[in-house]
Design an enzyme around this catalytic site. Structure first.
Site, PDB file in Angstrom:
ATOM      1  N   GLU A  33       0.853  -1.199   0.000  1.00  0.00           N
ATOM      2  CA  GLU A  33       0.000   0.000   0.000  1.00  0.00           C
ATOM      3  C   GLU A  33       0.886   1.244   0.000  1.00  0.00           C
ATOM      4  O   GLU A  33       1.924   1.277   0.681  1.00  0.00           O
ATOM      5  CB  GLU A  33      -0.897  -0.048   1.250  1.00  0.00           C
ATOM      6  CG  GLU A  33      -2.311   0.380   1.027  1.00  0.00           C
ATOM      7  CD  GLU A  33      -3.109  -0.504   0.059  1.00  0.00           C
ATOM      8  OE1 GLU A  33      -3.123  -0.190  -1.145  1.00  0.00           O
ATOM      9  OE2 GLU A  33      -3.720  -1.484   0.511  1.00  0.00           O
ATOM     10  N   GLY A 120     -16.352   5.017  -2.402  1.00  0.00           N
ATOM     11  CA  GLY A 120     -15.673   5.333  -1.144  1.00  0.00           C
ATOM     12  C   GLY A 120     -15.347   4.093  -0.325  1.00  0.00           C
ATOM     13  O   GLY A 120     -14.942   4.193   0.827  1.00  0.00           O
ATOM     14  N   GLY A 122     -12.969   2.004  -0.930  1.00  0.00           N
ATOM     15  CA  GLY A 122     -11.557   1.619  -1.035  1.00  0.00           C
ATOM     16  C   GLY A 122     -11.333   0.513  -2.056  1.00  0.00           C
ATOM     17  O   GLY A 122     -10.301  -0.146  -2.055  1.00  0.00           O
ATOM     18  N   SER A 125     -13.446   2.494  -7.107  1.00  0.00           N
ATOM     19  CA  SER A 125     -14.568   2.700  -8.028  1.00  0.00           C
ATOM     20  C   SER A 125     -14.242   3.790  -9.051  1.00  0.00           C
ATOM     21  O   SER A 125     -14.656   3.710 -10.206  1.00  0.00           O
ATOM     22  CB  SER A 125     -15.837   3.058  -7.245  1.00  0.00           C
ATOM     23  OG  SER A 125     -15.632   4.216  -6.482  1.00  0.00           O
ATOM     24  N   SER A 126     -13.482   4.805  -8.638  1.00  0.00           N
ATOM     25  CA  SER A 126     -13.183   5.888  -9.588  1.00  0.00           C
ATOM     26  C   SER A 126     -12.312   5.385 -10.729  1.00  0.00           C
ATOM     27  O   SER A 126     -12.559   5.685 -11.899  1.00  0.00           O
ATOM     28  CB  SER A 126     -12.523   7.070  -8.872  1.00  0.00           C
ATOM     29  OG  SER A 126     -11.418   6.644  -8.138  1.00  0.00           O
ATOM     30  N   ASP A 170      -4.508   1.135  -9.269  1.00  0.00           N
ATOM     31  CA  ASP A 170      -5.940   0.892  -9.430  1.00  0.00           C
ATOM     32  C   ASP A 170      -6.314   0.686 -10.890  1.00  0.00           C
ATOM     33  O   ASP A 170      -7.062  -0.222 -11.249  1.00  0.00           O
ATOM     34  CB  ASP A 170      -6.751   2.067  -8.854  1.00  0.00           C
ATOM     35  CG  ASP A 170      -6.468   2.291  -7.380  1.00  0.00           C
ATOM     36  OD1 ASP A 170      -5.787   1.448  -6.775  1.00  0.00           O
ATOM     37  OD2 ASP A 170      -6.909   3.312  -6.840  1.00  0.00           O
ATOM     38  N   TYR A 220      -3.865  12.157   1.328  1.00  0.00           N
ATOM     39  CA  TYR A 220      -3.196  11.297   0.339  1.00  0.00           C
ATOM     40  C   TYR A 220      -2.106  12.097  -0.380  1.00  0.00           C
ATOM     41  O   TYR A 220      -0.960  11.676  -0.460  1.00  0.00           O
ATOM     42  CB  TYR A 220      -4.224  10.774  -0.677  1.00  0.00           C
ATOM     43  CG  TYR A 220      -3.617   9.817  -1.678  1.00  0.00           C
ATOM     44  CD1 TYR A 220      -3.669   8.441  -1.475  1.00  0.00           C
ATOM     45  CD2 TYR A 220      -2.972  10.274  -2.820  1.00  0.00           C
ATOM     46  CE1 TYR A 220      -3.100   7.549  -2.379  1.00  0.00           C
ATOM     47  CE2 TYR A 220      -2.401   9.396  -3.725  1.00  0.00           C
ATOM     48  CZ  TYR A 220      -2.478   8.041  -3.505  1.00  0.00           C
ATOM     49  OH  TYR A 220      -1.904   7.169  -4.395  1.00  0.00           O
TER      50      TYR A 220
END
Ligand code: GLA
Length: 391
Positions: A33, A120, A122, A125-126, A170, A220
């Protein structure tokens, strides 16, 4: 679960023609991460939750957008792309902007978005909307982009139009996911290897804290800056150093230790890369217990050194960490909300979800959503039409 027949029907009602439908999945990340934008390694996989976009060409320069989830329309002009007040349409328009910047010939189109990746949560989705849009426009306008091109376009869209200085994980996962495999991706070279993820006797359970702290976005970007500050401090003495990938603990101890915050951020990233590489060996040896321990160690690092966890995520990990049916657990994704990823013995999944849900509600007052994720293929065409023509 999004039903492509339903989406097709909805599209037909709105635009009186059959659409092209693209599916782009959300992702999990087993370990690794905040390493992607530091040129490190990640170990993600695409999942059975996905965004679906239905598209067709228009005769003008307008983009007609509709998102089923919000029951919301938006109309944009391709020649005058303006950033709407931040909302879901940014993810589509950001991709359009990148294509225009690269001189790809695209004209107006209709797009209807649906899906079941929790916003949202995690699960990226975006990125799934961006990848679905990129693949849809690539197909619709025959742009002949490679999957890696589309990944880079989607990432730039997020960075420039949305403003999150994200890494590549992502989008790469949404495009390159492979059923029953995790992707070991080197975010510096984009070289990748698929590892079979044997789910015999275990399940991947996502426990969604159902909250998203508003500071997620700015924190972030500030984590990314702190990592860059660490690199700059080392670079003064080792000019060849380009990213944390080129930094070792000795360098950190020598040149960064005076700045405790920056030191902790960088230390986490260095340790996380090592954990991931060792974790890949665990997976190859089918030693899921050793892998699970590393997930707990990642959570500790994200919480204490990188400081991107939050009370609710820490509670979710604490609630399972002494449970012998849970092999490993940690917060997943950027942090400050979203879900934890848990590797759970198959027979115990239902009981665990029940117990954690009750305890979580008692401790936080929030509801817990839980999903059992399966690993699926990356973005694909879900339905074609013989004539991709105007309404
Ligand atoms: C978000 C970003 C990714 C990655 C993760 C943290 O999901 O979009 O690029 O940095 O956070 O690992």
């Amino acid at each position: 679960m999004c039903d492509t027949d339903r989406l097709q029907k909805l599209f037909r009602q709105m635009h009186h023609t059959d659409p092209l439908i693209i599916r782009a999945p959300g992702r999990i990340n087993l370990i690794g991460e905040h390493t992607d934008y530091n040129n490190g390694f990640v170990l993600p996989a695409a999942i059975d939750k996905a965004i679906y976009v239905a598209v067709n060409k228009r005769n003008d320069h307008k983009i007609h957008l509709y998102a089923e989830e919000y029951n919301e329309n938006y109309i944009a002009d391709i020649e005058k792309l303006r950033q709407p007040k931040f909302n879901w349409s940014c993810y589509v328009l950001g991709v359009v902007e990148q294509l225009i910047k690269r001189n790809y010939a695209i004209t107006g189109f209709n797009i209807v978005i649906d899906g079941d990746v929790p916003v949202g949560g995690g699960m990226a989705s975006s990125a799934a909307i961006e990848c679905a849009t990129a693949l849809a426009l690539n197909t619709l306008f025959d742009l002949r982009l490679s999957r890696l091109d589309m990944v880079k376009i989607a990432q730039k869209a997020e960075q420039e139009f949305v403003g999150l200085q994200c890494g590549i994980m992502d989008m790469f996962t949404s495009m390159f996911g492979k059923k029953d495999h995790v992707i070991c991706l080197d975010c510096r070279s984009y070289e990748y290897e698929y590892f079979p993820f044997k789910q015999d006797g275990v399940k991947i359970v996502l426990l969604n804290s159902s909250i998203r702290h508003s500071l997620a976005f700015s924190e972030y970007n500030s984590r990314r800056r702190e990592c860059e500050q660490g690199v700059a401090l080392v670079q003064q003495h080792h000019p060849h150093v380009q990213s944390l990938r080129d930094v070792n603990m000795e360098m950190l101890d020598k040149y960064v230790a005076h700045d405790k915050v920056v030191y902790n951020r960088c230390r986490f990233v260095l340790e996380e890369n090592e954990r991931l590489l060792a974790g890949c060996i665990d997976l190859q040896n089918n030693d899921i217990a050793a892998f699970g321990k590393k997930m707990y160690a990642t959570h500790k690092g994200l919480s204490k050194l990188f400081e991107v966890s939050c009370t609710e995520l820490d509670i979710l990990v604490d609630l399972v960490k002494n449970n012998s049916n849970v092999i490993g657990a940690r917060m997943m994704g950027g942090g400050f909300g979203g879900c934890t990823i848990n590797i759970v013995k198959e027979d115990a999944v239902e009981e665990l979800i029940y117990e954690v849900r009750e305890a979580y509600r008692e401790k936080t007052g929030f509801n817990l959503a839980a999903y059992v994720a399966s690993i699926e293929d990356g973005a694909c065409i879900a339905a074609t039409v013989t004539s991709l023509y105007h309404e």
